[in-house]
Design an enzyme around this catalytic site. Sequence first.
Site, PDB file in Angstrom:
ATOM      1  CG  HIS A 138      42.586  43.628  33.430  1.00 49.84           C
ATOM      2  ND1 HIS A 138      41.627  44.257  34.623  1.00 49.84           N
ATOM      3  CD2 HIS A 138      43.257  42.894  33.789  1.00 49.84           C
ATOM      4  CE1 HIS A 138      42.549  43.597  35.593  1.00 49.84           C
ATOM      5  NE2 HIS A 138      43.323  42.479  35.170  1.00 49.84           N
ATOM      6  CG  ASN A 140      42.610  38.845  38.672  1.00 50.81           C
ATOM      7  OD1 ASN A 140      41.999  39.064  39.505  1.00 50.81           O
ATOM      8  ND2 ASN A 140      43.586  38.340  38.142  1.00 50.81           N
ATOM      9  N   GLY A 292      59.521  32.038  41.540  1.00 50.42           N
ATOM     10  CA  GLY A 292      58.771  30.890  40.957  1.00 50.42           C
ATOM     11  C   GLY A 292      57.631  31.561  40.102  1.00 50.42           C
ATOM     12  CB  SER A 297      51.831  33.604  32.935  1.00 50.69           C
ATOM     13  OG  SER A 297      51.867  32.250  32.458  1.00 50.69           O
TER      14      SER A 297
END
Lengths: 335, 335
Positions: A138, A140, A292, A297
């Site tokens: 992972h 980010n 929203g 995703s």
Amino acid sequence: MVASNVSSSTTPPVLKPTPGPDAPMREQMEAYIRRMQQVIATNLEKLEPNGKKFQYDEWKRGETGGGGVSAVLQNGDTFEKAGVNISVVHGELPPAAIEKMRVNHKNMTANSDGKLPFFACGLSQVLHPTNPMCPTVHLNYRYFETMNQDGTPQAWWFGGGTDLTPSYLFEEDVIHFHNSLKDACDQHDPEYYPKFKKWCDEYFYLPHRNECRGVGGIFFDDLDNKDPQELFEFAQTCLNSFLPGYVPIIEKRMNQPFTKEQKWWQQIRRGRYVEFNLVHDRGTQFGLQTPGSRIESILMSLPLTAGWVYQHSPEEGSREQELLDVLKMPREWLP
Amino acid sequence: MVASNVSSSTTPPVLKPTPGPDAPMREQMEAYIRRMQQVIATNLEKLEPNGKKFQYDEWKRGETGGGGVSAVLQNGDTFEKAGVNISVVHGELPPAAIEKMRVNHKNMTANSDGKLPFFACGLSQVLHPTNPMCPTVHLNYRYFETMNQDGTPQAWWFGGGTDLTPSYLFEEDVIHFHNSLKDACDQHDPEYYPKFKKWCDEYFYLPHRNECRGVGGIFFDDLDNKDPQELFEFAQTCLNSFLPGYVPIIEKRMNQPFTKEQKWWQQIRRGRYVEFNLVHDRGTQFGLQTPGSRIESILMSLPLTAGWVYQHSPEEGSREQELLDVLKMPREWLP
């Protein structure tokens, strides 16, 4: 505000020219992550022997809130599920969010109209390989900014990290992975690796299981104590180190034989991955609660398959127990 | 305080004699759920063609906090995973918990020593059948009590519910299931079924997916507005209605043929089940955060196998879409 799809294709979106170092940081970071999404996806596709490709889905958040591109490869030979997502969103922070973020960023204040515009962009990636000898990974890397009324940055910071979650322990792989992150850190600050390695062990921890999610890596957040251009370069060095830090591990393990029992053990480990992401991960929680958000995703981080076996307990001395021992007591992998 | 195992066997624990209606409610409810655990497990074992049995694990919560019995059948032919758990715990409520519970129970006050002893017992059950034509079912019936210094009940209430989560919709099955719950409710109060059916639809709802977990059932909590003996009888009628409400559905569907694709759809639906339990279910969250909880018993609710497919979207007019339509818009199943 609702997320809606714009397009879907195995051809990556066309990139704009890279802005120079005088451009606003938000433009530099956005251009960088858009480019890196394609660099990573293209290189991961090379690991697929039967030509499986990433699907790029472009989506937008309402009419004016930005959007993103999710690149997902599913049911590959090497990767059961691989997601490399970028998002570039903006809007106005509600007072509660301002209050929370002010803890780490004292200079955040609402503009005279009571509102505080923000911009956030980042690249998020989770790869779940098919072969249980290949580790899940992972990463980010993100940039956040609030803006004064004239559009100049007010508070801003970088956050990010890369961490590895194997089902079976190969020490040499873990050392290679950590070495590559340490090299990246050391190019910028000798204090970074030890500090961010520890932060990673602490962040990716499941209290209810009393174990770490994996064998760690680095994690940092709210980084704003140096020149933004310098920190941007640090984030780039980290993200650029991903392919050389991970791909050789996959190349070495992707064709190793494995048993049905070992595949089951991988399913159980993935169950823990799901537990971490749904119960503890702040990014996932924030996404699920944010109107929203594009749920598909956010939840692309979840594996294609996972399992939960009641009272599973590996035999003493087994390779499965060897992994658990490491997860219960994080190690220093480098001298 | 740590949960530890006491014993493990396929022979159910020996039951004490059933106390009469003059015994304290905590004793009556405890005896009832201990008995029902065995009644349910024994009847579910009859659905296993190859003699698969429940494993009864007795555990205790620290030295003095009570404990429970988890009965789990795993890798059966009919049930991939079936858990029927009881817990009987007691201790002292921290001030934050007292404050929270006082919202619904104004008469809760700490004793003069600042502490508030509590007792809680309940039966929790989740069954995940193997055949995707068979629905998953969940139920929970519980009794909670706080005590004055002389040991008499101070605040007390019943909570519970039963709900069904199919992967494929068979209207006749859903109607049978709801009918059996409505019959149980109607024996006690004509207002119960409509009220608790609605509560169930609202509780078992995933906001981030904009869908209900399943086709509902009943759910109620904090019930203390009638004589405790009367409410105890109501809880019993509900729980007693489980076997006749569910077993005929399994008998009808357990040997129906299914395709690999239908098994995959079941995996996706189970992924949603995991999402609900880990992100939203208050009981699971409470358990994961409570020191001394037995994690294996709390998470026995998670399926043996589950899956997450990025951007899965059933075809218009398919049986999978038929289910989704019902989950997006809860129906009244009974006239």
